[in-house]
Scaffold this active site. Structure first.
Site, short mmCIF file in Angstrom:
data_model
loop_
_atom_site.label_atom_id
_atom_site.label_comp_id
_atom_site.label_asym_id
_atom_site.label_seq_id
_atom_site.Cartn_x
_atom_site.Cartn_y
_atom_site.Cartn_z
N ASP A 1 -4.75 -5.01 5.45
CA ASP A 1 -5.06 -5.80 4.26
C ASP A 1 -4.02 -6.92 4.10
OD1 ASP A 1 -6.38 -6.63 2.02
OD2 ASP A 1 -5.64 -5.03 0.72
N HIS B 1 -2.90 -0.91 -3.43
CA HIS B 1 -4.05 0.00 -3.35
C HIS B 1 -3.83 1.15 -4.33
CE1 HIS B 1 -4.75 -1.44 1.07
NE2 HIS B 1 -5.00 -2.37 0.16
N SER C 1 0.87 -1.18 0.00
CA SER C 1 0.00 0.00 0.00
C SER C 1 0.90 1.23 0.00
CB SER C 1 -0.93 -0.04 1.22
OG SER C 1 -1.77 1.09 1.25
#
Length: 651
Positions: free
Chosen positions: A139, A47, A20
């Site tokens: 995540d 992301h 991310s």
């Protein structure tokens, strides 16, 4: 570092990479560290902004000789290629292809890493590797569990090196990471793992193991038993060997003997193998169609005929981190809300993994559970806290998370539903049959049993009937009247390979007092009790006896009448005298008022002679039960002395 230029397309590793914030720089460094030919495929899930075209493929291509592609549709996975996620999509691995699915616009942030890891583990098994790099949030936390359960490798970037350490630290906090490394050490770890996969050849079939391998396997499991107090010799040999082999790949050793050396020299390895042996894929509402069948066919039946002062009792053995127990709790709570006066609901969630139980008790899960729980249930039963969902107290209060070993501890009783969907897959057919007998004993007449979709072999049709055979939901037959408890601990096949080493067995004529007592009390459903001999000496007591005796639970060697509370002393002495008379039938039962912890109760005392085979012939078991509360007693009055003959007073 060795290259692998000729790789069988069915054998190469597939490496899923999640990142991310700060992930681009970490990815550049990682791919810049790889050789020109790796013999592996790489799938990158990060992301991305949904509002802009991603230039990540072009940026990464400058740092690697591997071909970098952005996935635009169903794509075959090939070695020495890098596949990058596009905006507003999930990447899913199916067989040897990558497929796209639409990203849920309500997910903030998205759970693309979890989706990738989950599908990768299922599709590739031990050929799957996941690497978690720089980023914030959690995540990937749920996905790495799927990777590990399927036998893959989990690598995490050292949080101290990462630009943003949130995602790596969350992965580490699961306790599942195999290697925590700086990025420049990851390529070599991948090469070592790949080479070890091809070098290790241990048969998963017991009859194909050499005698030496059987002996070493026994030593491995004995080491784990001594270090963790849990015996995995009762588990399926194929499962045990598969999990041991995974640890061998992690340590880059090629034989069972070498791995035994790792166990002997590395203090934490027994615990790591223990965690691998326990790992199971579980998430909220796993197998939605099965939960739908439970909701429609079972949940309404559980509430029928129950009064508000009754208790609806559910047991979830092998509960792991609690997702299934909470899922069942939600269904029960939803149905109870439609009843004017529902019964109290109590769910017993048990496991031998204390770390997993702590997760269940805390009731905190990553925000990616939104993939499994509907928005309505998230709002009804959870509160959002940063990157986590917290189970509301209303639901947590319904569940008791407790350490319990199904194979050696007495079972719960008077149950309306047992859900055992994660555990039986590890047990052989012989032991499964004994577990089914135990479940039958524990269920109330007409109670329900819910098993996992694979790994269970329920053939006891005289005990259970199918309610929804496709989803392994069964009901206890009321016509089957046999209700005897299995011996605890459950027995297993002594001919299994890692039990071939001879061990001294105790004489059949001798019985361990503590084990005998536990068996007896199991038959009495677990009230406080003591085991005494004819000399009035307490040989063993169970938890809860401190209410009646002035000593902590354990194994005292003191006279029962010196320790029993005053209100019970003379009634018990009278019962003991009666029991000593040969013509008296046993058991003897008496109800006596007493003050316990400042409250007045009617106490039922049961005394019976122990007649189990192999036990000494002078033992008696005394069981104490609180019957009901009564009007306060005047404790200032002297205790009434019952009419006991002088002979009895001297006993």
């Amino acid at each position: 570092m060795k290259d692998n230029k000729n790789v069988d397309q069915d054998e190469f590793l597939v490496v899923g990479i999640g990142a991310s914030a700060g992930g681009l720089e970490a990815l550049k460094l990682f791919f810049g560290s790889l050789p020109e030919k790796t013999g592996m495929a790489f799938i990158v899930a990060v992301h991305l902004s949904p509002d802009h075209k991603s230039s990540m493929p072009e940026l990464l291509q400058h740092h690697t000789a591997l071909e970098v592609l952005q996935v635009t549709g169903k794509t075959e996975i090939k070695a020495d290629c890098v596949y990058v996620i596009p905006p507003k999509k999930n990447l899913l691995v199916k067989d040897n292809h990558i497929e796209l699915s639409e990203l849920d616009s309500s997910e903030h942030p998205p759970h693309v890493v979890d989706q990738l890891y989950r599908s990768l583990g299922k599709a590739k098994g031990n050929k799957a590797v996941c690497i978690t790099l720089s980023g914030t949030g959690k995540d990937g936390v749920l996905g790495i569990k799927a990777i590990k359960e399927e036998g893959g490798l989990i690598i995490v970037q050292d949080p101290g090196e990462a630009q943003y350490g949130g995602m790596p630290q969350s992965a580490i906090d699961t306790g599942l990471a195999d290697k925590i490394l700086a990025i420049n050490r990851m390529p070599q770890a991948l090469m070592d793992y790949r080479e070890n996969l091809s070098a290790v050849r241990i048969s998963s079939q017991p009859d194909e193991l050499s005698e030496e391998e059987q002996e070493v396997l026994y030593d491995i499991l004995e080491k784990v038993r001594k270090d963790t107090d849990h015996d995995f010799q009762q588990y399926k040999t194929t499962t045990v060997l598969r999990r041991i082999e995974r640890r061998m790949h992690v340590h880059n050793v090629q034989s069972l003997s070498e791995y035994l050396g790792i166990l002997d020299t590395q203090d934490d390895e027994s615990k790591e193998l223990f965690k691998d042996l326990l790992i199971s894929v579980t998430h909220f509402f796993r197998d939605r169609e099965a939960f739908k069948a439970l909701k429609q066919k079972v949940i309404p039946e559980l509430f029928k005929g129950m009064d508000p002062d009754e208790e609806l009792r559910v047991w979830v053995p092998g509960c792991a981190t609690g997702e299934e127990a909470y899922s069942i709790a939600m269904l029960l709570r939803e149905h109870a809300e439609n009843i004017d006066q529902p019964p109290e609901i109590k769910i017993f969630a048990t496991d031998i993994d204390e770390q997993a139980l702590q997760t269940g008790r805390a009731g905190r899960y990553p925000e990616s559970i939104a993939d499994d729980v509907t928005p309505e249930r998230l709002q009804r039963f959870f509160t959002k806290d940063n990157h986590e969902y917290q189970v509301k107290e209303e639901l947590r209060a319904m569940i008791l998370f407790s350490p319990h070993d199904l194979l050696k501890n007495p079972p719960f009783s008077n149950l309306d539903l047992i859900s055992c969907r994660n555990l039986l897959i590890y047990l052989n057919n012989e032991l499964q049959s004994q577990v089914f007998n135990l479940f039958h004993y524990s269920l109330t007449p007409g109670g329900y049993l819910w098993l996992g979709s694979s790994g269970s072999n329920l053939k006891a049709t005289e005990q259970f009937k199918a309610v929804a055979n496709k989803y392994k939901i069964y009901q206890k037959r009321t016509s089957y009247t046999k209700r005897s408890l299995q011996d605890i601990p459950l027995q297993f096949n002594k001919n299994r390979p890692f039990n071939t080493r001879s061990r001294q067995k105790p004489s059949k004529d001798r019985v361990n007092i503590k084990e005998l007592h536990q068996q007896l009390i199991t038959q009495q459903y677990g009230p406080p009790s003591v085991l005494i001999n004819e000399n009035e000496e307490v040989l063993h007591s169970t938890a809860g006896m401190q209410t009646y005796l002035n000593y902590p639970e354990g194994k005292p060697s003191q006279n029962i009448f010196d320790m029993i509370i005053p209100e019970l002393r003379h009634p018990l002495r009278n019962m003991f005298y009666q029991a000593k008379k040969e013509e008296t039938d046993l058991p003897i039962c008496k109800q006596v008022p007493a003050v316990l912890n400042g409250e007045s109760h009617m106490i039922e005392i049961n005394l019976h002679r122990v007649k189990e085979q192999g036990s000494p012939n002078d033992l008696m078991c005394i069981v104490f039960r609180k019957i009901r509360e009564i009007e306060p007693l005047d404790v200032s009055e002297p205790v009434k002395r019952e009419d006991v003959p002088e002979e009895g007073r001297k006993i």
